[in-house]
Design a protein around this motif. Structure first.
Motif, mmCIF file in Angstrom:
data_model
loop_
_atom_site.group_PDB
_atom_site.id
_atom_site.type_symbol
_atom_site.label_atom_id
_atom_site.label_comp_id
_atom_site.label_asym_id
_atom_site.label_seq_id
_atom_site.Cartn_x
_atom_site.Cartn_y
_atom_site.Cartn_z
ATOM 1 N N ARG A 1 0.847 -1.200 0.000
ATOM 2 C CA ARG A 1 0.000 0.000 0.000
ATOM 3 C C ARG A 1 0.876 1.242 0.000
ATOM 4 N NH1 ARG A 1 -3.540 1.396 5.179
ATOM 5 N NH2 ARG A 1 -1.409 1.769 5.933
ATOM 6 N N TRP A 2 0.482 2.203 -0.839
ATOM 7 C CA TRP A 2 1.168 3.495 -0.775
ATOM 8 C C TRP A 2 0.619 4.243 0.431
ATOM 9 C CZ3 TRP A 2 5.358 4.057 -3.374
ATOM 10 C CH2 TRP A 2 5.519 3.371 -4.558
ATOM 11 N N ASN A 3 1.509 4.622 1.311
ATOM 12 C CA ASN A 3 1.104 5.296 2.535
ATOM 13 C C ASN A 3 1.356 6.789 2.355
ATOM 14 O OD1 ASN A 3 0.440 5.909 5.101
ATOM 15 N ND2 ASN A 3 2.262 5.016 6.048
ATOM 16 N N MET A 4 0.369 7.487 1.766
ATOM 17 C CA MET A 4 0.614 8.830 1.269
ATOM 18 C C MET A 4 0.320 9.909 2.317
ATOM 19 S SD MET A 4 1.739 7.851 -1.453
ATOM 20 C CE MET A 4 2.200 9.488 -1.979
ATOM 21 N N ALA A 5 1.363 10.307 3.050
ATOM 22 C CA ALA A 5 1.245 11.432 3.971
ATOM 23 C C ALA A 5 1.965 12.599 3.331
ATOM 24 C CB ALA A 5 1.854 11.070 5.318
ATOM 25 N N LEU A 6 1.208 13.444 2.588
ATOM 26 C CA LEU A 6 1.825 14.280 1.582
ATOM 27 C C LEU A 6 2.189 15.701 1.998
ATOM 28 C CD1 LEU A 6 -0.396 13.429 -1.496
ATOM 29 C CD2 LEU A 6 1.893 12.653 -1.003
ATOM 30 N N GLU A 7 1.358 16.404 2.709
ATOM 31 C CA GLU A 7 1.084 17.764 2.337
ATOM 32 C C GLU A 7 1.933 18.859 2.995
ATOM 33 O OE1 GLU A 7 -0.639 17.540 -0.095
ATOM 34 O OE2 GLU A 7 -1.691 15.666 0.163
ATOM 35 N N SER A 23 10.021 0.678 2.661
ATOM 36 C CA SER A 23 10.020 -0.732 3.018
ATOM 37 C C SER A 23 9.935 -1.532 1.738
ATOM 38 C CB SER A 23 8.851 -1.071 3.937
ATOM 39 O OG SER A 23 7.646 -1.137 3.215
ATOM 40 N N GLU A 24 10.492 -2.754 1.746
ATOM 41 C CA GLU A 24 10.479 -3.611 0.563
ATOM 42 C C GLU A 24 9.049 -3.983 0.183
ATOM 43 O OE1 GLU A 24 12.906 -4.636 -1.444
ATOM 44 O OE2 GLU A 24 14.333 -3.370 -0.390
ATOM 45 N N GLU A 25 8.179 -4.078 1.177
ATOM 46 C CA GLU A 25 6.810 -4.518 0.910
ATOM 47 C C GLU A 25 5.926 -3.402 0.385
ATOM 48 O OE1 GLU A 25 2.996 -6.419 3.314
ATOM 49 O OE2 GLU A 25 4.926 -6.139 4.322
ATOM 50 N N ASN A 26 6.094 -2.190 0.894
ATOM 51 C CA ASN A 26 5.169 -1.109 0.589
ATOM 52 C C ASN A 26 5.626 -0.166 -0.513
ATOM 53 O OD1 ASN A 26 3.470 -2.042 2.569
ATOM 54 N ND2 ASN A 26 4.268 -0.658 4.138
ATOM 55 N N GLY A 27 6.884 -0.203 -0.883
ATOM 56 C CA GLY A 27 7.360 0.783 -1.837
ATOM 57 C C GLY A 27 7.679 2.104 -1.152
ATOM 58 N N PHE A 28 8.126 3.094 -1.951
ATOM 59 C CA PHE A 28 8.638 4.323 -1.362
ATOM 60 C C PHE A 28 8.451 5.483 -2.329
ATOM 61 C CE2 PHE A 28 10.934 7.075 1.245
ATOM 62 C CZ PHE A 28 11.946 7.705 0.553
ATOM 63 N N LEU A 50 9.159 1.117 -6.537
ATOM 64 C CA LEU A 50 8.113 0.111 -6.395
ATOM 65 C C LEU A 50 8.528 -0.971 -5.401
ATOM 66 C CD1 LEU A 50 7.062 -0.362 -10.132
ATOM 67 C CD2 LEU A 50 6.012 1.107 -8.398
ATOM 68 N N PRO A 51 7.555 -1.665 -4.811
ATOM 69 C CA PRO A 51 7.879 -2.738 -3.859
ATOM 70 C C PRO A 51 8.798 -3.774 -4.478
ATOM 71 C CG PRO A 51 5.539 -2.250 -3.784
ATOM 72 C CD PRO A 51 6.101 -1.465 -4.933
ATOM 73 N N GLY A 52 9.890 -4.103 -3.773
ATOM 74 C CA GLY A 52 10.832 -5.107 -4.246
ATOM 75 C C GLY A 52 11.824 -4.608 -5.273
ATOM 76 N N LYS A 53 11.748 -3.327 -5.647
ATOM 77 C CA LYS A 53 12.651 -2.748 -6.641
ATOM 78 C C LYS A 53 13.620 -1.788 -5.970
ATOM 79 C CE LYS A 53 10.391 -4.590 -10.168
ATOM 80 N NZ LYS A 53 10.979 -5.593 -11.086
ATOM 81 N N ARG A 54 14.740 -1.570 -6.617
ATOM 82 C CA ARG A 54 15.727 -0.620 -6.105
ATOM 83 C C ARG A 54 15.844 0.615 -6.991
ATOM 84 N NH1 ARG A 54 18.606 -2.524 -1.950
ATOM 85 N NH2 ARG A 54 18.565 -4.771 -1.520
ATOM 86 N N GLN A 55 15.444 0.493 -8.249
ATOM 87 C CA GLN A 55 15.556 1.597 -9.190
ATOM 88 C C GLN A 55 14.356 2.534 -9.048
ATOM 89 O OE1 GLN A 55 18.213 2.064 -11.256
ATOM 90 N NE2 GLN A 55 17.329 4.032 -11.885
ATOM 91 N N ALA A 56 14.625 3.814 -8.797
ATOM 92 C CA ALA A 56 13.547 4.793 -8.688
ATOM 93 C C ALA A 56 12.978 5.107 -10.064
ATOM 94 C CB ALA A 56 14.056 6.068 -8.025
#
Length: 247
Positions: A1-7, A23-28, A50-56
């Motif tokens: 889940r994208w945990n979007m605390a944005l503003e 986190s590896e599970e949630n993405g960044f 993305l979750p499980g990825k290292r490349q932005a």
């Protein structure tokens, strides 16, 4: 889940801070740049892993501009979609014919009339229930009460993450909640529409005979209109439930 605390917006850089933990599970999401903004919406560029990825990577989305935006761990709730069931009177007779109250509204973005569930934005301080009752009255003229089963199951509060549903998941962070309302033909008042709203009220019969999906397709063809995705999804669910109950 994208945990979007944005503003936390930095106007000089056109940037919104995401304030997220990786986190590896949630993405960044490391940051969000505002590409352009209008009166109601803004176009943003997200820098995400993305979750499980290292490349932005970069991702574009549309975000609704609200009068006051507070950081939240749950997806921001913007709007309410209304499933309003109409009967001829307020009696509890089970054999009363029921209708689904819908709007036929001209949508400039599509350059077309659209048949859709009544819907609208939740005002500051409103619960989803309160917004649904207000919006139904404004758009259709029908005064309604909240379905008691809905209230007991969900306890709709605009800051509650339960029952939140996403709209265009690849394009926007806009979210809604569905509220079921009951109304009767004797409860109809005058519509209260804005200058930019053109809405005709359509009542679709909910009898057990025939398919609601097919009925909706026929109405759209006759009215030279497009059906909204939420209304089509409701029709498919309604038909599936009827088929299950009849077997």
């Amino acid at each position: 889940r994208w945990n979007m605390a944005l503003e936390a917006k930095h106007a000089d850089q056109g940037r919104i801070s995401s304030g997220l933990q990786h986190s590896e599970e949630n993405g960044f999401c490391s940051k969000i740049d505002v590409m352009c903004a209008g009166k109601w919406i803004r176009l943003e560029k997200m820098h995400v892993t993305l979750p499980g990825k290292r490349q932005a990577m970069e991702w574009e989305r549309v975000s609704r501009i609200k009068p006051s935006e507070a950081s939240t761990a749950a997806p921001q709730l913007d709007a309410v979609d209304i499933v309003a069931i109409l009967t001829q009177d307020k009696s509890v007779e089970k054999n009363q014919e029921r209708f689904l109250i819908c709007n036929q509204q001209y949508r400039p973005a599509l350059q077309s009339w659209v048949i859709e569930l009544p819907a609208g934005l939740i005002d500051t301080g409103e619960s989803a229930e309160e917004a649904a009752v207000r919006e139904l009255l404004e758009e259709t003229g029908y005064k309604a009460s909240v379905n008691t089963a809905t209230r007991s199951q969900e306890g709709f509060q605009s800051d509650d993450s339960r029952g939140v549903a996403a709209y265009e998941t690849s394009m926007s962070n806009s979210c809604t909640k569905f509220v079921r309302l009951n109304s009767s033909a004797s409860d109809q008042r005058q519509q209260v529409l804005g200058d930019d709203e053109i809405i005709r009220v359509i009542k679709i019969p909910l009898g057990l005979q025939g398919s609601l999906v097919e009925r909706l397709e026929e109405i759209c063809k006759h009215e030279n209109s497009i059906a909204s995705a939420t209304l089509v999804a409701f029709a498919h669910g309604f038909d599936a439930n009827i088929r299950q109950c009849s077997t």
